[in-house]
Scaffold this active site. Sequence first.
Site, PDB file in Angstrom:
ATOM      1  N   GLU A 114       0.843  -1.203   0.000  1.00  0.00           N
ATOM      2  CA  GLU A 114       0.000   0.000   0.000  1.00  0.00           C
ATOM      3  C   GLU A 114       0.875   1.248   0.000  1.00  0.00           C
ATOM      4  O   GLU A 114       1.919   1.254   0.651  1.00  0.00           O
ATOM      5  CB  GLU A 114      -0.852   0.052   1.287  1.00  0.00           C
ATOM      6  CG  GLU A 114      -1.512  -1.234   1.628  1.00  0.00           C
ATOM      7  CD  GLU A 114      -2.325  -1.150   2.927  1.00  0.00           C
ATOM      8  OE1 GLU A 114      -2.301  -0.095   3.591  1.00  0.00           O
ATOM      9  OE2 GLU A 114      -2.985  -2.154   3.244  1.00  0.00           O
ATOM     10  N   LYS A 116       2.219   4.553   1.423  1.00  0.00           N
ATOM     11  CA  LYS A 116       2.210   5.099   2.778  1.00  0.00           C
ATOM     12  C   LYS A 116       1.846   6.574   2.674  1.00  0.00           C
ATOM     13  O   LYS A 116       2.644   7.398   2.231  1.00  0.00           O
ATOM     14  CB  LYS A 116       3.579   4.921   3.432  1.00  0.00           C
ATOM     15  CG  LYS A 116       3.569   5.334   4.885  1.00  0.00           C
ATOM     16  CD  LYS A 116       4.865   4.927   5.576  1.00  0.00           C
ATOM     17  CE  LYS A 116       4.808   5.144   7.070  1.00  0.00           C
ATOM     18  NZ  LYS A 116       4.591   6.528   7.460  1.00  0.00           N
ATOM     19  N   ASP A 118       0.939  10.358   3.429  1.00  0.00           N
ATOM     20  CA  ASP A 118       1.577  11.315   4.313  1.00  0.00           C
ATOM     21  C   ASP A 118       0.527  12.258   4.884  1.00  0.00           C
ATOM     22  O   ASP A 118       0.325  13.360   4.405  1.00  0.00           O
ATOM     23  CB  ASP A 118       2.634  12.085   3.514  1.00  0.00           C
ATOM     24  CG  ASP A 118       3.736  12.591   4.414  1.00  0.00           C
ATOM     25  OD1 ASP A 118       3.695  12.279   5.621  1.00  0.00           O
ATOM     26  OD2 ASP A 118       4.615  13.293   3.914  1.00  0.00           O
ATOM     27  N   TYR A 224      -8.186   7.680   3.415  1.00  0.00           N
ATOM     28  CA  TYR A 224      -8.152   6.298   2.948  1.00  0.00           C
ATOM     29  C   TYR A 224      -8.053   5.412   4.179  1.00  0.00           C
ATOM     30  O   TYR A 224      -7.244   5.672   5.076  1.00  0.00           O
ATOM     31  CB  TYR A 224      -6.949   6.036   2.039  1.00  0.00           C
ATOM     32  CG  TYR A 224      -7.143   6.513   0.616  1.00  0.00           C
ATOM     33  CD1 TYR A 224      -8.374   6.362  -0.028  1.00  0.00           C
ATOM     34  CD2 TYR A 224      -6.090   7.096  -0.091  1.00  0.00           C
ATOM     35  CE1 TYR A 224      -8.548   6.789  -1.337  1.00  0.00           C
ATOM     36  CE2 TYR A 224      -6.261   7.518  -1.408  1.00  0.00           C
ATOM     37  CZ  TYR A 224      -7.495   7.369  -2.018  1.00  0.00           C
ATOM     38  OH  TYR A 224      -7.668   7.783  -3.305  1.00  0.00           O
ATOM     39  N   LYS A 316      10.499   3.195   3.382  1.00  0.00           N
ATOM     40  CA  LYS A 316      10.444   4.646   3.150  1.00  0.00           C
ATOM     41  C   LYS A 316      11.133   5.027   1.832  1.00  0.00           C
ATOM     42  O   LYS A 316      12.128   4.432   1.440  1.00  0.00           O
ATOM     43  CB  LYS A 316      11.138   5.380   4.312  1.00  0.00           C
ATOM     44  CG  LYS A 316      10.486   5.166   5.660  1.00  0.00           C
ATOM     45  CD  LYS A 316       9.117   5.799   5.770  1.00  0.00           C
ATOM     46  CE  LYS A 316       9.166   7.275   5.986  1.00  0.00           C
ATOM     47  NZ  LYS A 316       9.329   7.708   7.363  1.00  0.00           N
ATOM     48  N   CYS A 410      21.681  42.753 -16.674  1.00  0.00           N
ATOM     49  CA  CYS A 410      21.723  41.344 -17.061  1.00  0.00           C
ATOM     50  C   CYS A 410      23.161  40.822 -16.947  1.00  0.00           C
ATOM     51  O   CYS A 410      24.076  41.414 -17.520  1.00  0.00           O
ATOM     52  CB  CYS A 410      21.215  41.193 -18.488  1.00  0.00           C
ATOM     53  SG  CYS A 410      21.418  39.539 -19.146  1.00  0.00           S
ATOM     54  N   CYS A 413      24.318  40.008 -20.776  1.00  0.00           N
ATOM     55  CA  CYS A 413      24.542  41.001 -21.833  1.00  0.00           C
ATOM     56  C   CYS A 413      24.626  42.433 -21.321  1.00  0.00           C
ATOM     57  O   CYS A 413      24.897  43.350 -22.085  1.00  0.00           O
ATOM     58  CB  CYS A 413      23.447  40.900 -22.895  1.00  0.00           C
ATOM     59  SG  CYS A 413      21.876  41.606 -22.388  1.00  0.00           S
ATOM     60  N   CYS A 428      15.629  40.387 -18.329  1.00  0.00           N
ATOM     61  CA  CYS A 428      16.580  41.153 -19.123  1.00  0.00           C
ATOM     62  C   CYS A 428      15.812  41.791 -20.269  1.00  0.00           C
ATOM     63  O   CYS A 428      14.967  41.152 -20.887  1.00  0.00           O
ATOM     64  CB  CYS A 428      17.648  40.205 -19.652  1.00  0.00           C
ATOM     65  SG  CYS A 428      18.568  40.919 -21.015  1.00  0.00           S
ATOM     66  N   CYS A 434      20.678  39.787 -26.265  1.00  0.00           N
ATOM     67  CA  CYS A 434      21.210  38.958 -25.183  1.00  0.00           C
ATOM     68  C   CYS A 434      21.450  37.525 -25.677  1.00  0.00           C
ATOM     69  O   CYS A 434      20.549  36.897 -26.226  1.00  0.00           O
ATOM     70  CB  CYS A 434      20.205  38.956 -24.040  1.00  0.00           C
ATOM     71  SG  CYS A 434      20.736  37.984 -22.647  1.00  0.00           S
TER      72      CYS A 434
HETATM   73  S1  IVH Z   1      -0.836   0.707   8.881  1.00  0.00           S
HETATM   74  C1  IVH Z   1      -0.955  -1.644  12.276  1.00  0.00           C
HETATM   75  N1  IVH Z   1      -1.011   1.610   6.430  1.00  0.00           N
HETATM   76  O1  IVH Z   1       2.005   5.595   8.896  1.00  0.00           O
HETATM   77  C2  IVH Z   1      -1.314  -0.572  11.366  1.00  0.00           C
HETATM   78  N2  IVH Z   1      -0.235   3.074   8.119  1.00  0.00           N
HETATM   79  O2  IVH Z   1       4.469   5.278  10.372  1.00  0.00           O
HETATM   80  C3  IVH Z   1      -0.461   0.613  11.472  1.00  0.00           C
HETATM   81  N3  IVH Z   1       0.249   5.330   7.348  1.00  0.00           N
HETATM   82  O3  IVH Z   1       0.532   5.780  12.056  1.00  0.00           O
HETATM   83  C4  IVH Z   1      -0.621   1.543  10.386  1.00  0.00           C
HETATM   84  N4  IVH Z   1      -0.294   5.002   5.255  1.00  0.00           N
HETATM   85  O4  IVH Z   1      -0.518   7.150  10.148  1.00  0.00           O
HETATM   86  C5  IVH Z   1      -0.679   1.891   7.700  1.00  0.00           C
HETATM   87  N5  IVH Z   1      -1.259   2.312   4.232  1.00  0.00           N
HETATM   88  C6  IVH Z   1      -0.930   2.577   5.492  1.00  0.00           C
HETATM   89  C7  IVH Z   1      -0.477   3.837   5.906  1.00  0.00           C
HETATM   90  C8  IVH Z   1      -0.135   4.055   7.227  1.00  0.00           C
HETATM   91  C9  IVH Z   1       0.124   5.875   6.142  1.00  0.00           C
HETATM   92  C10 IVH Z   1       0.731   6.043   8.535  1.00  0.00           C
HETATM   93  C11 IVH Z   1      -0.128   5.864   9.757  1.00  0.00           C
HETATM   94  C12 IVH Z   1       0.791   5.276  10.788  1.00  0.00           C
HETATM   95  C13 IVH Z   1       2.124   5.700  10.274  1.00  0.00           C
HETATM   96  C14 IVH Z   1       3.227   4.811  10.792  1.00  0.00           C
END
Ligand code: IVH
Length: 674
Positions: A114, A116, A118, A224, A316, A410, A413, A428, A434
Amino acid sequence: MPVSIKKKLEDLRENLRYHAYQYYVLDDPELPDVEYDRLYRQLLDLEKKHPALISSSSPTQRVGSKPLSAFGQIQHQLPMLSLDNVFNEEELHAFDQRVHDRLMHDEEIEYTAEPKLDGLAISLRYEKGALIYAATRGDGSMGENVTQNIRTMKSVPLVLLGKDYPDVLEVRGEVFMPKVGFEALNRQARLNEEKEFANPRNAAAGSLRQLDPKVTAKRPLSIYCYSTGVVEGGKLAGNTHYEILQQLQTFGLPVCREIKRVKGVKACLSYYENILNNRDALPYDIDGIVYKVDAIAFQHRLGFVARAPRWAIAHKFPAQEEISHILDIDFQVGRTGAITPVARLDPVFVGGVTVSNATLHNMDEIRRKDVRVGDQVIVRRAGDVIPEVVRVVPGSRKQSSVQIQMLNHCPVCGSDIEQLEGEATARCTGGLYCSAQRAEAIKHFASRKAMDIDGLGNKLIEQLVDESLISTPADLFQLSFDSLVSLERMGDKSASNLLAALEKSKQPTLAKFLYALGIREVGETTAMNLANAFMSLSTIQETDIDQLLEVQDIGPIVAQHIVSFFQQPHNLDVIDQLQSAGIKIKENKQQKLISDVASELTGKTIVITGTLPAMSRGEAKEKLLAVGAKVTGSVSTKTDYLLAGDNAGSKLSKAEKLGVKIINLDNMLALLGV
Ligand code: IVH
């Protein structure tokens, strides 16, 4: 009677919920927005007439009326976990190995992969299908009650769809702000001279921490869902994490559509690469990939350590922001004369590459960010976007830091640098001279609507500039047959054709010549208006801003550009050289004062569309401009006439709708008195 109203209300609400689900969860709306709005208003009206029948789960009741004085606390019945991180392949292999070892399982493990997201973690608690509360993660066991604010998010169902949900269902997910919404929010903040958010995550967090839900309601937040918390009084169908997410989606809860099942580390890594490479195209910010052991039975056997599950790991992405320090600032001149300050940095690894230069965009940015040589700064490199200096690290300024001197000339030139009020970019003004702008200036000069030099395409111009055969438009007319045929891919025939075309172009109209000079903001129409108003190049060269402002459609900015252009001795030199090379501006019949040629169409606003029978749209436009008509691109209530040819499309229907007079070419010629 009341029963049927109650039913009507419930039907309307259910209908709206269904369509919100299609829109927010499936991303596949069945209704146009206006129709949804109509249904929504219908519900509002009906509820207004029957206030006793309003329920808190109605789609109209998302925004509560009262701001809070503080957020309450909520104890999580099950802790909200965090994730351990890995940063490379090796560490991911080690994670996978630990999973194998603990499970004593030899085959490849299936994972759900999935993005991650932000943003910030949220727990939503539904009881009997109704949203009871929403809480932030807090320290994992105690979070803040942000129910009022979460309710304002249209993608969060107040009532779950269907009937198969457990009595108590806690859903965990990430609240985030999509990039587009984030940029719009910051644009507005800039306009209001308010502080901007540093990134979408801060913006999402700041928006959820508003005590007044009316403010949150205006913020573009999304969610999500990615896991569950407490599940009581019923079970979720499915033995895998992936299936459970799919079931959450059927309840009306949004789930990220990039989620995939993958088998083994190799597949995890190719998912990672694929998402990393397409990161910019995603509508939201992510900072890595999360892999979760898919089989719930395995998850139970693996359990937790401290605050993180053993069955999941975050992989990451390389950081997009890093700290470096500014060694120097240079100014670059772009192909259109834009001056861009560039910071020379201590090399720093950011966004996956080593960066030693970062843009500061423009001089205003230097002032706004108060960046000085010697400062520690945050450098950002996101995807393919050029690295930029985001801001000075607070508190890092040393006494020895040196303020940056703004430029007046500039660096390439020596021409004056001009920055007009309200414009961020300084430029410029030596457009014709130029060397940074050479190729672009000559391309424009030779183009069809300008000097129309046949056979002199952009590639050839670049070749000529690269070989130092030309450095200004005037040099074109000094080209010899011998120098041309010495070029790669240039035959005798093409060389003599080009020389003939150059010869032929030597008698431009004043309007075309003015346009060809490439003065900023002086397009074809403005050039034509200038030609009509002043009739000779020398008059235009000597004119001042006040006189220019009297010309049709010339405002203060264009006027300033024109005056600055003719103030540059280098530009005047090139014009002299052009004239000595034999350029003779044609006496143009149409170069009469507008008042002399007044026709029915003088001062009228006209849009041209479709294919005209006897002349091109360009020619028709020239004729109209010559009598002082205004030719614009889109039909509005300000349009006087639509000149329509064959196959006219949307402009014609819009004109009909607005009642704009529609004429054909014959009508136009008649109105012109031709
Ligand atoms: S799972 C056991 N899935 O990342 C479940 N976390 O660094 C724990 N996060 O606190 C979280 N996308 O805020 C999970 N697809 C995703 C995520 C996700 C973002 C965040 C979440 C968590 C943090 C941990």
